[in-house]
Write a protein that holds these residues in place. Sequence first.
Motif, short mmCIF file in Angstrom:
data_model
loop_
_atom_site.label_atom_id
_atom_site.label_comp_id
_atom_site.label_asym_id
_atom_site.label_seq_id
_atom_site.Cartn_x
_atom_site.Cartn_y
_atom_site.Cartn_z
N ASN A 33 0.82 -1.21 0.00
CA ASN A 33 0.00 0.00 0.00
C ASN A 33 0.86 1.27 0.00
OD1 ASN A 33 0.95 -0.02 2.60
ND2 ASN A 33 -1.07 0.01 3.60
N GLU A 34 2.14 1.05 -0.26
CA GLU A 34 3.07 2.17 -0.40
C GLU A 34 4.18 1.74 -1.37
OE1 GLU A 34 4.35 4.48 3.19
OE2 GLU A 34 6.34 3.75 2.58
N TRP A 35 4.41 2.56 -2.38
CA TRP A 35 5.43 2.25 -3.38
C TRP A 35 6.45 3.39 -3.45
CZ3 TRP A 35 5.77 -2.08 -6.67
CH2 TRP A 35 4.72 -3.00 -6.55
N THR A 36 7.73 3.02 -3.41
CA THR A 36 8.80 4.00 -3.53
C THR A 36 9.34 3.97 -4.95
OG1 THR A 36 9.41 3.77 -1.21
CG2 THR A 36 11.05 4.73 -2.69
N VAL A 37 9.23 5.10 -5.63
CA VAL A 37 9.66 5.22 -7.03
C VAL A 37 10.95 6.03 -7.09
CG1 VAL A 37 9.03 5.99 -9.34
CG2 VAL A 37 7.25 5.17 -7.77
N LYS A 38 12.03 5.39 -7.49
CA LYS A 38 13.28 6.10 -7.71
C LYS A 38 13.38 6.47 -9.18
CE LYS A 38 16.22 4.70 -3.89
NZ LYS A 38 16.27 6.09 -3.42
N LEU A 51 14.38 15.64 -15.75
CA LEU A 51 13.45 14.72 -15.11
C LEU A 51 13.90 14.49 -13.68
CD1 LEU A 51 11.08 12.66 -15.32
CD2 LEU A 51 12.79 10.95 -15.97
N ASN A 52 13.01 14.69 -12.72
CA ASN A 52 13.34 14.46 -11.31
C ASN A 52 12.07 14.11 -10.55
OD1 ASN A 52 12.01 16.95 -10.83
ND2 ASN A 52 13.93 18.08 -11.09
N ALA A 53 12.20 13.98 -9.24
CA ALA A 53 11.07 13.57 -8.42
C ALA A 53 9.94 14.60 -8.44
CB ALA A 53 11.53 13.34 -6.98
N LEU A 60 1.89 12.73 -11.53
CA LEU A 60 0.96 11.86 -10.83
C LEU A 60 -0.19 12.67 -10.23
CD1 LEU A 60 3.44 9.41 -9.03
CD2 LEU A 60 2.23 9.08 -11.19
N ASP A 61 0.13 13.83 -9.70
CA ASP A 61 -0.93 14.69 -9.16
C ASP A 61 -1.88 15.15 -10.26
OD1 ASP A 61 0.14 14.48 -6.63
OD2 ASP A 61 1.15 16.42 -6.67
N ALA A 62 -1.32 15.47 -11.43
CA ALA A 62 -2.16 15.91 -12.56
C ALA A 62 -3.06 14.79 -13.05
CB ALA A 62 -1.27 16.42 -13.69
N GLN A 63 -2.55 13.57 -13.08
CA GLN A 63 -3.38 12.43 -13.49
C GLN A 63 -4.52 12.21 -12.49
OE1 GLN A 63 -3.33 10.94 -16.23
NE2 GLN A 63 -1.28 10.76 -17.08
N LYS A 64 -4.20 12.33 -11.21
CA LYS A 64 -5.23 12.13 -10.19
C LYS A 64 -6.31 13.21 -10.26
CE LYS A 64 -5.88 11.29 -5.24
NZ LYS A 64 -6.76 10.12 -5.49
N ALA A 65 -5.93 14.40 -10.70
CA ALA A 65 -6.88 15.51 -10.77
C ALA A 65 -7.62 15.58 -12.10
CB ALA A 65 -6.15 16.83 -10.54
N SER A 78 -1.68 9.79 -1.93
CA SER A 78 -0.79 10.94 -2.11
C SER A 78 0.50 10.50 -2.78
CB SER A 78 -0.46 11.57 -0.75
OG SER A 78 0.27 10.67 0.07
N ALA A 79 1.19 11.48 -3.38
CA ALA A 79 2.54 11.30 -3.90
C ALA A 79 3.42 12.33 -3.22
CB ALA A 79 2.57 11.47 -5.41
N GLU A 80 4.50 11.89 -2.61
CA GLU A 80 5.34 12.76 -1.80
C GLU A 80 6.79 12.67 -2.26
OE1 GLU A 80 6.97 12.85 2.84
OE2 GLU A 80 5.29 11.56 2.26
N VAL A 81 7.44 13.83 -2.41
CA VAL A 81 8.86 13.86 -2.77
C VAL A 81 9.69 13.55 -1.53
CG1 VAL A 81 10.77 15.30 -3.55
CG2 VAL A 81 8.55 15.46 -4.69
N VAL A 82 10.48 12.47 -1.61
CA VAL A 82 11.32 12.06 -0.49
C VAL A 82 12.69 12.71 -0.58
CG1 VAL A 82 12.41 10.08 0.67
CG2 VAL A 82 10.10 9.88 -0.26
N ASP A 83 13.25 12.73 -1.80
CA ASP A 83 14.51 13.41 -2.09
C ASP A 83 14.48 13.79 -3.56
OD1 ASP A 83 15.57 11.25 -3.75
OD2 ASP A 83 16.08 10.18 -1.92
N PRO A 84 15.49 14.48 -4.09
CA PRO A 84 15.41 14.97 -5.47
C PRO A 84 15.08 13.94 -6.52
CG PRO A 84 17.23 16.03 -4.33
CD PRO A 84 16.70 14.97 -3.39
N MET A 85 15.33 12.64 -6.25
CA MET A 85 15.07 11.62 -7.25
C MET A 85 14.17 10.49 -6.75
SD MET A 85 16.68 12.97 -9.75
CE MET A 85 16.69 11.72 -11.03
N THR A 86 13.44 10.73 -5.67
CA THR A 86 12.60 9.68 -5.09
C THR A 86 11.22 10.20 -4.75
OG1 THR A 86 14.58 8.68 -4.10
CG2 THR A 86 12.45 7.90 -3.30
N VAL A 87 10.20 9.43 -5.15
CA VAL A 87 8.80 9.75 -4.84
C VAL A 87 8.18 8.59 -4.09
CG1 VAL A 87 6.54 10.30 -5.80
CG2 VAL A 87 8.60 11.16 -6.93
N LYS A 88 7.48 8.89 -3.02
CA LYS A 88 6.75 7.86 -2.28
C LYS A 88 5.27 8.00 -2.61
CE LYS A 88 5.97 8.17 2.17
NZ LYS A 88 6.17 8.17 3.64
#
Length: 472
Positions: A33-38, A51-53, A60-65, A78-88
């Motif tokens: 129920n949680e995916w980390t995308v690097k 291209l970055n996080a 992803l936010d635009a697709q959801k909206a 939600s989609a959250e920026v963890v670091d410059p190249m990682t999205v949770k």
Amino acid sequence: MTGTIIEALVGVDAEGNWKPMLAESLTPNTDANEWTVKVRPGIAFSNGEQLNAEVVKANLDAQKASPLNTAVFAPVKSAEVVDPMTVKVTLNNPWVAFPYYLAAQIGMIVPKSSLADPKAASRTPVGTGPFVFKEYVPGSRFVVTKNPNYWRKGFPYLDEIEFRILPDSQTRAQTLEAGGVDAIGTTRDEDIVKFGGLKDAYTVSRAAGMAVPEYMFMLNTAVAPLDDLRIRRALAHATDRKTVISTLRGGLTQEADSPWSKESKWYAQGGDYPAYDPAKATELIKQVEAEKGPVKFEIVSPPDPNTMQGIELAQDMWRKIGVETTIRQVDQADLINRAVTGDYQATVWVQFSSPDPDGEYIWMHQNYAQPVGAVSLNFTRIKDAELSNALDTGRSNPQEDVRKKAYATVQQRLRALVPYVFIDHLNTGAVVAKTKVKGIGQHVLPDGSKGMPLTGSPIPYHPFSQLWLDQP
């Protein structure tokens, strides 16, 4: 055409497994129920943006909206920026097949400038892909040229591609023969047989495997008269699939009674799909007529002659059991709009080519069945708790044996409820090309694995970055 310019976060290999593409990795937590995308580093859009996080989160936010895909992304909390190249990505519920959705349209990534001005982006698309936009003439052609800064070194092989927009399958074949194009997509068995017999001049590459779509009649279960299950079952009983296949497919396809072919590991026998039985069909229609009067409805179709042949064949079969049908021809865009809003009774349809069965969740689950007039991704508007619960289990449980049992239930319910009159598994979807065109159905993903050869519906898709011309 857009796939030459805009790429997705995820790809699919030859075995139907998801693989990272623009993403370097996707990792679930224990409950999925949680995916980390690097995000893969060192990639830039053709306009120079990186291209970055932040960019991935914005997409992803635009697709959801978005009006259409907000329903698809309903499980995404939600989609959250963890670091410059990682999205949770945090989900409301477990979703074991989530990466497969990022391999399709919903996972295609554009720069922030395109998100800020979608009207301009629709006219001049920008992506990370192997080609860049050159020209688009609506209804005529779409031209792309080689991206000199493409992140996958050595690709693409071609300098330019011009897509010709030829909706009529017969015209496409004639244009290929006349030398107006080098390759066409087709679903006509006569094209496959004819060009397949000219091996010195043409190659024929057909869709294969679990990602072969189904050809069917899609029925709107929310409107009369097809809200009556007896009529839907009568139509299936009256449809001679063997005759359709021998008449329109040259005997090249197999009968369908499910979204998945018998070659798929997800296929399950059982259930109650109506066998060809005109007498039983006539009996059901007479029952309805005694209660409600004559049975009649309209079928919506694109104006393609090959498609019209199939509809007219079914029309004659259904006439013999006492059902009157009329045909309304509309262009493809109008047909899609009618399906989405429920402005139809029946239509010819091709669908179900996802490499994972969860890819069909949104088309069947009752949560996606909206009232007629509203945007609904469950086009048939079928509502069935048992069907929906099985789809939920298949989505959330990582154990393959549990998922197989769940999708067996899905097939049983579809066979019983008949929101679709299944005809055949459409492996006549093919790319016909001059022999100088090389690499069709053969491509390699960033990790070196072989990509899925030909997939999609009704005409199979393949990446263009690894095609080349064998010049004399």
